[in-house]
Scaffold this motif. Structure first.
Motif, PDB file in Angstrom:
ATOM      1  N   LEU A   1       0.807  -1.217   0.000  1.00 12.35           N
ATOM      2  CA  LEU A   1       0.000   0.000   0.000  1.00 12.35           C
ATOM      3  C   LEU A   1       0.845   1.273   0.000  1.00 12.35           C
ATOM      4  CD1 LEU A   1      -2.788  -0.928   2.575  1.00 12.35           C
ATOM      5  CD2 LEU A   1      -3.035  -0.698   0.106  1.00 12.35           C
ATOM      6  N   LYS A   2       1.957   1.253   0.745  1.00 10.78           N
ATOM      7  CA  LYS A   2       2.705   2.493   0.936  1.00 10.78           C
ATOM      8  C   LYS A   2       3.300   3.021  -0.366  1.00 10.78           C
ATOM      9  CE  LYS A   2       7.012   0.246   2.366  1.00 10.78           C
ATOM     10  NZ  LYS A   2       8.010   0.142   3.430  1.00 10.78           N
ATOM     11  N   PHE A   4       1.648   3.131  -3.262  1.00 15.91           N
ATOM     12  CA  PHE A   4       0.618   3.618  -4.147  1.00 15.91           C
ATOM     13  C   PHE A   4      -0.322   4.638  -3.485  1.00 15.91           C
ATOM     14  CE2 PHE A   4       1.720  -0.746  -5.408  1.00 15.91           C
ATOM     15  CZ  PHE A   4       2.205  -0.492  -6.677  1.00 15.91           C
ATOM     16  N   TRP A   5      -0.373   4.674  -2.161  1.00 19.51           N
ATOM     17  CA  TRP A   5      -1.255   5.583  -1.448  1.00 19.51           C
ATOM     18  C   TRP A   5      -0.479   6.812  -0.994  1.00 19.51           C
ATOM     19  CZ3 TRP A   5      -6.052   3.811   1.470  1.00 19.51           C
ATOM     20  CH2 TRP A   5      -6.611   2.672   0.873  1.00 19.51           C
ATOM     21  N   SER A   6      -1.173   7.940  -0.885  1.00 23.77           N
ATOM     22  CA  SER A   6      -0.543   9.133  -0.324  1.00 23.77           C
ATOM     23  C   SER A   6      -0.386   8.944   1.185  1.00 23.77           C
ATOM     24  CB  SER A   6      -1.400  10.367  -0.604  1.00 23.77           C
ATOM     25  OG  SER A   6      -2.595  10.325   0.181  1.00 23.77           O
ATOM     26  N   LYS A   7       0.528   9.678   1.788  1.00 21.79           N
ATOM     27  CA  LYS A   7       0.743   9.575   3.238  1.00 21.79           C
ATOM     28  C   LYS A   7      -0.515   9.958   4.011  1.00 21.79           C
ATOM     29  CE  LYS A   7       5.760  10.197   3.385  1.00 21.79           C
ATOM     30  NZ  LYS A   7       5.988  10.145   1.945  1.00 21.79           N
ATOM     31  N   GLU A   8      -1.238  10.962   3.502  1.00 18.85           N
ATOM     32  CA  GLU A   8      -2.454  11.408   4.196  1.00 18.85           C
ATOM     33  C   GLU A   8      -3.521  10.311   4.187  1.00 18.85           C
ATOM     34  OE1 GLU A   8      -0.819  13.106   1.874  1.00 18.85           O
ATOM     35  OE2 GLU A   8       0.039  14.682   3.157  1.00 18.85           O
ATOM     36  N   ASP A   9      -3.658   9.634   3.042  1.00 17.41           N
ATOM     37  CA  ASP A   9      -4.634   8.542   2.957  1.00 17.41           C
ATOM     38  C   ASP A   9      -4.242   7.387   3.868  1.00 17.41           C
ATOM     39  OD1 ASP A   9      -6.194   9.883   1.128  1.00 17.41           O
ATOM     40  OD2 ASP A   9      -5.268   8.946  -0.620  1.00 17.41           O
ATOM     41  N   LEU A  10      -2.940   7.099   3.926  1.00 18.07           N
ATOM     42  CA  LEU A  10      -2.471   6.014   4.782  1.00 18.07           C
ATOM     43  C   LEU A  10      -2.687   6.326   6.260  1.00 18.07           C
ATOM     44  CD1 LEU A  10       0.830   4.793   3.091  1.00 18.07           C
ATOM     45  CD2 LEU A  10      -1.256   3.483   3.436  1.00 18.07           C
ATOM     46  N   GLN A  12      -5.125   8.060   7.548  1.00 15.05           N
ATOM     47  CA  GLN A  12      -6.543   7.802   7.826  1.00 15.05           C
ATOM     48  C   GLN A  12      -6.829   6.301   7.876  1.00 15.05           C
ATOM     49  OE1 GLN A  12      -9.068   9.963   5.114  1.00 15.05           O
ATOM     50  NE2 GLN A  12      -8.006  11.904   5.460  1.00 15.05           N
ATOM     51  N   LEU A  13      -6.217   5.549   6.968  1.00 12.17           N
ATOM     52  CA  LEU A  13      -6.437   4.102   6.926  1.00 12.17           C
ATOM     53  C   LEU A  13      -5.910   3.431   8.194  1.00 12.17           C
ATOM     54  CD1 LEU A  13      -7.382   1.670   5.204  1.00 12.17           C
ATOM     55  CD2 LEU A  13      -5.033   1.519   4.345  1.00 12.17           C
TER      56      LEU A  13
END
Length: 217
Positions: A1-2, A4-10, A12-13
């Motif tokens: 995941l890290k 492909f996802w933005s840090k902000e989205d991660l 929250q996840l």
């Protein structure tokens, strides 16, 4: 995941996963995600938030000798070290990084990628504290580990893996992404330090190795 996802989205996840694990009473899972979340906070410059999460995680893993928990505690201390460095508490950061290094030195089966990162952070810390010789020793150790595991990863990619390595094939892409850039930064740091110390041959060799790694990316 890290990757492909933005840090902000991660962020929250991971916060959702932490809340879910807390509700289910899954303390170890919660603590593992708190360590991951803290790593993101450090990247965002939120050192205080990172330290808060890591202290909660430490309470879960400390004193437990099971392998998964030892790896988690080593990661916890490594991230605590980087969080304190981010906060400006260099000496305290050094204490936690040395704690993390002890775990990796004692158990070679723990994550090599994390061990490399700890050696790299320790090298940067000693360089900041004006101990270039100590920093160089640590950077060289980190570089050697990069070379060793880069070679193993390349053999796996060509189908030459041994039975003991087959279990790591699914991690190959992430491992390559993690180690190559790390090797570049370490090589540049070695080149800078050796040039400062007048060791120009090693500085040139290190820059050549960095160029070689860049061509493989």
């Amino acid at each position: 995941l890290k990757y492909f996802w933005s840090k902000e989205d991660l962020v929250q996840l991971y916060e959702k996963y932490i809340q879910s694990a807390e509700k289910r009473g899954q303390q170890a899972i919660r603590a593992n995600f708190q360590i991951l979340l803290a790593g993101l906070f450090v990247c965002q410059g939120r050192a205080c938030d990172a330290i808060r999460e890591l202290k909660k995680a430490e309470e879960i893993f400390i004193g437990d000798s099971s392998k998964g928990h030892v790896q988690a505690l080593a990661s916890c201390y490594a991230t605590l070290g980087n969080a304190h460095r981010c906060q400006g508490s260099i000496e305290l950061g050094l204490v936690y990084l040395l704690k993390a290094k002890e775990f990796y030195d004692k158990d070679s089966s723990l994550s090599c990628e994390c061990h490399i990162s700890v050696l790299q952070a320790l090298g940067a810390t000693y360089a900041h504290l004006n101990f270039p010789t100590k920093a160089l020793v640590l950077y060289r150790k980190a570089r050697n580990k990069c070379k060793l595991h880069l070679g193993e990863s390349e053999r796996e990619s060509k189908g030459e893996q041994s039975s003991s390595r087959r279990s790591h094939r699914s991690n190959l892409k992430g491992f390559l992404r993690g180690v190559h850039p790390c090797g570049i930064e370490i090589g540049m740091n070695i080149a800078e330090l050796t040039a400062t110390l007048g060791q120009y041959d090693e500085a040139r060799q290190s820059l050549a190795e960095v160029e070689s790694i860049q061509k493989r990316l």
